[in-house]
Design an enzyme around this catalytic site. Structure first.
Site, PDB file in Angstrom:
ATOM      1  N   HIS A 128      33.989  34.934  45.867  1.00 41.54           N
ATOM      2  CA  HIS A 128      34.346  36.282  45.407  1.00 41.54           C
ATOM      3  C   HIS A 128      33.548  36.551  44.127  1.00 41.54           C
ATOM      4  CE1 HIS A 128      36.399  39.953  45.206  1.00 41.54           C
ATOM      5  NE2 HIS A 128      37.635  39.582  44.955  1.00 41.54           N
ATOM      6  N   GLN A 131      34.379  39.403  41.612  1.00 45.77           N
ATOM      7  CA  GLN A 131      35.548  39.085  40.796  1.00 45.77           C
ATOM      8  C   GLN A 131      35.125  38.257  39.591  1.00 45.77           C
ATOM      9  OE1 GLN A 131      38.995  39.945  41.386  1.00 45.77           O
ATOM     10  NE2 GLN A 131      39.015  39.273  39.260  1.00 45.77           N
ATOM     11  N   CYS A 260      43.389  37.324  39.439  1.00 46.81           N
ATOM     12  CA  CYS A 260      42.511  38.314  40.082  1.00 46.81           C
ATOM     13  C   CYS A 260      43.309  39.431  40.760  1.00 46.81           C
ATOM     14  CB  CYS A 260      41.615  37.616  41.093  1.00 46.81           C
ATOM     15  SG  CYS A 260      42.554  36.730  42.352  1.00 46.81           S
TER      16      CYS A 260
HETATM   17  N1   CP Z   1      41.017  41.020  43.284  1.00 43.54           N
HETATM   18  C1   CP Z   1      40.716  41.686  44.420  1.00 43.54           C
HETATM   19  O1   CP Z   1      39.673  41.465  45.041  1.00 43.54           O
HETATM   20  O2   CP Z   1      41.651  42.597  44.800  1.00 43.54           O
HETATM   21  P1   CP Z   1      41.687  43.388  46.187  1.00 43.54           P
HETATM   22  O3   CP Z   1      41.987  42.370  47.259  1.00 43.54           O
HETATM   23  O4   CP Z   1      42.760  44.388  46.012  1.00 43.54           O
HETATM   24  O5   CP Z   1      40.342  44.013  46.419  1.00 43.54           O
HETATM   25  N1  NVA Z   2      42.010  34.146  47.252  1.00 45.54           N
HETATM   26  C1  NVA Z   2      42.508  35.468  47.544  1.00 45.54           C
HETATM   27  C2  NVA Z   2      41.867  36.469  46.638  1.00 45.54           C
HETATM   28  C3  NVA Z   2      42.323  37.889  46.828  1.00 45.54           C
HETATM   29  C4  NVA Z   2      41.576  38.849  45.960  1.00 45.54           C
HETATM   30  C5  NVA Z   2      42.254  35.803  49.006  1.00 45.54           C
HETATM   31  O1  NVA Z   2      41.180  35.475  49.519  1.00 45.54           O
HETATM   32  O2  NVA Z   2      43.137  36.381  49.648  1.00 45.54           O
END
Ligand code: CP
Ligand code: NVA
Length: 301
Positions: A128, A131, A260
């Site tokens: 990610h 993020q 996050c």
């Molecule tokens: N932190 C994040 O990516 O949030 P969402 O899943 O809401 O996009």
């Molecule tokens: N680790 C989590 C992050 C969400 C923003 C997921 O992948 O669901």
């Protein structure tokens, strides 16, 4: 070849620092960003739910002068078996960039290889990176410098968020301690990336010991999107790694609490810690917007 952003390793250490610094500058003075995306169109493909990533990218692209098309995975022929490669090849005949949230990172790489336009990872099972840019923007605006900071991640050390956090910390010159069960340790490839950047990742099995002297306490949901069938096992394994008041008491007085989002209060974080004066969680969410504007500026200026 277009420049993709699928992982922190797609940018150099120096580029990472300039993206963060420019994000900080445009947060303070949005006019500095200009309208580099004028007359450009972006496809936003989401195969998983999203609040922050979707909205912050749509707003970021509009503020920079561009246009967006939101495409849910379910509504695309992808959901009926059209290959990621064909989808990417076709979409890049219409649009100037693609933001995608998907499952397999390998599929995302194949998608990007077939694309004639930049592809940005809006979260995959492995990473990610957007993020992580917002995370380090948040740390920088609160601490000015990254060097020597102790960042402690509590929870699933093998998650997309933790992987990208470690990689970004390696570029930032911060230390990371991951408090997690053995089964959910960061993948070897991530530890090797950190090592190549001369950063040692500390793995700790005890949450309170991990938090000692921390500058940042960071957590994420125990069960990531797509892992619902492992929910029971993961919750059991991760219970000792909750970010609670006992853990918080071990950190430096001026530590930052980060998440996050979305959060499951009462699971990975207690309501009290979430709402504590140390929490910068909503600034961190806001910073997705500024960090992504800076990233788009870097890719399209
Ligand atoms: N932190 C994040 O990516 O949030 P969402 O899943 O809401 O996009
Ligand atoms: N680790 C989590 C992050 C969400 C923003 C997921 O992948 O669901």
């Amino acid at each position: 070849m277009p420049r993709h952003f699928l992982s922190i390793s797609d940018i150099s250490r120096q580029e990472f620092h300039s993206i963060i610094d420019f994000a900080l500058a445009i947060k303070r003075n949005p006019l500095l960003a200009g309208r580099p995306l004028e007359n450009r169109h972006f496809a936003l493909i989401f195969e998983k739910p999203s609040t922050r990533t979707r909205v912050s990218f749509e707003v970021a692209i509009h503020q920079l002068g561009g246009h967006t098309l939101f495409l849910s995975g379910q509504e695309l022929q992808l959901s009926r078996g059209e290959s990621p490669e064909d989808t990417a090849a076709v979409l890049s005949r219409y649009v100037d960039g693609i933001v995608i949230r998907t499952f397999s990172h390998e599929k995302l790489i194949s998608f990007a290889q077939a694309s004639q336009v930049s592809v940005i990872n809006g979260l995959s099972d492995s990473f990610h990176p957007c993020q992580a840019l917002a995370d380090f923007l948040t740390i920088k605006e609160n601490r000015r410098t990254f060097s020597g900071l102790k960042i402690v991640f509590l929870g699933d050390g093998s998650s997309n968020v933790c992987n990208s956090l470690i990689m970004a910390a390696a570029y930032a010159g911060a230390h990371v301690t991951v408090a997690c069960p053995d089964e959910l340790s960061p993948p070897q490839a991530i530890l090797e990336f950190a090592k190549a950047e001369k950063m040692h990742v500390e793995l700790e099995r005890d949450a309170e010991r991990a938090a000692a002297g921390a500058d940042v306490l960071y957590t994420d949901v125990w069960v990531s999107m797509g892992q619902e069938n492992q929910s029971h096992k993961k919750k059991q394994l991760l219970e000792p790694y909750q970010l609670n008041e006992r853990v918080q008491a071990k950190a430096r007085k001026d530590h930052l609490v980060m998440h996050c989002l979305p959060a499951h209060k009462g699971e990975e974080i207690t309501q009290t810690v979430f709402e504590s004066v140390n929490s910068v969680i909503f600034d961190q969410a806001e910073n997705r917007l500024h960090a992504q504007k800076s990233l788009l500026h870097f890719l399209y200026r």
